[in-house]
Design a protein around this motif. Sequence first.
Motif, PDB file in Angstrom:
ATOM      1  N   TYR A 102     -30.306 -29.666 -30.768  1.00 44.59           N
ATOM      2  CA  TYR A 102     -31.442 -28.949 -30.188  1.00 44.59           C
ATOM      3  C   TYR A 102     -31.403 -27.477 -30.597  1.00 44.59           C
ATOM      4  O   TYR A 102     -32.413 -26.897 -30.986  1.00 44.59           O
ATOM      5  CB  TYR A 102     -31.444 -29.095 -28.661  1.00 44.59           C
TER       6      TYR A 102
ATOM      7  N   GLN B  57     -39.490 -30.084 -28.227  1.00 47.14           N
ATOM      8  CA  GLN B  57     -39.712 -30.565 -26.865  1.00 47.14           C
ATOM      9  C   GLN B  57     -39.508 -32.080 -26.782  1.00 47.14           C
ATOM     10  O   GLN B  57     -38.912 -32.576 -25.825  1.00 47.14           O
ATOM     11  CB  GLN B  57     -41.102 -30.171 -26.381  1.00 47.14           C
TER      12      GLN B  57
ATOM     13  N   LEU C 205     -40.830 -22.948 -26.043  1.00 47.26           N
ATOM     14  CA  LEU C 205     -39.986 -24.145 -26.009  1.00 47.26           C
ATOM     15  C   LEU C 205     -39.538 -24.507 -24.596  1.00 47.26           C
ATOM     16  O   LEU C 205     -38.810 -25.472 -24.411  1.00 47.26           O
ATOM     17  CB  LEU C 205     -38.767 -23.958 -26.915  1.00 47.26           C
ATOM     18  N   GLY C 206     -39.965 -23.735 -23.595  1.00 47.30           N
ATOM     19  CA  GLY C 206     -39.704 -24.153 -22.226  1.00 47.30           C
ATOM     20  C   GLY C 206     -38.992 -23.183 -21.328  1.00 47.30           C
ATOM     21  O   GLY C 206     -39.024 -23.328 -20.102  1.00 47.30           O
TER      22      GLY C 206
ATOM     23  N   ARG D 299     -42.673 -26.839 -32.324  1.00 47.78           N
ATOM     24  CA  ARG D 299     -42.620 -26.789 -30.856  1.00 47.78           C
ATOM     25  C   ARG D 299     -42.595 -28.197 -30.272  1.00 47.78           C
ATOM     26  O   ARG D 299     -41.752 -28.523 -29.440  1.00 47.78           O
ATOM     27  CB  ARG D 299     -43.809 -26.009 -30.301  1.00 47.78           C
TER      28      ARG D 299
END
Length: 192
Positions: A111, A133, A185-186, A129
């Motif tokens: 990741y 995810q 990305l969060g 992106r």
Amino acid sequence: MNTDVVRALVELAELRRMVRLTYRRSLSALRPDRRIVEPYSFAHHFNDIVLRCYQHEPEAGWRFLRLARIDAVEDGGQAFQPRRRIHLPTEEFLPEAPATSSPWTPELRAYRDLIYDALADGKLTEEERLSAQQFALERGILLSQLRFVHAAVFHECLGLILEDGEVEDDERAQLRFLHRVLTALGWSVSEG
């Protein structure tokens, strides 16, 4: 790690010569990219090494490139005037011994690599992106683990920017870009 790549980067940096890199933006890339960069420093974290450089081609700007993705290094054909202090080791640069209880699982490393792939060209595409995810979702990466990876990437990149004791305007722009990527990305460090 390819020690020939490290030696060539160090030698060319000492001579203040631009470097032509053959760089695989991702492990699945069919054709590596050609890049012209000014090498400045290494970040070293959990057996991975990142090169901080100023890229001239294909698009200009500061970049963080994973050393493991550099296939070849050669003289870029011209000298450069350093934009900041160059801090590359003159002796052989070896990875640290792995921590015995490292939190870096293979999934978290993969990741993190997806994040560095996005940072390597100075823009986050929608495909990158969604891919990152989807990867996190499929591998069951928890939000707390995602935060850990994002914070570790931010820490590594910030360390390279702060290394010379100054934060120039272009470096502020680089930090804003890093923040935007991590947010997209969060999670980003400013979100608490």
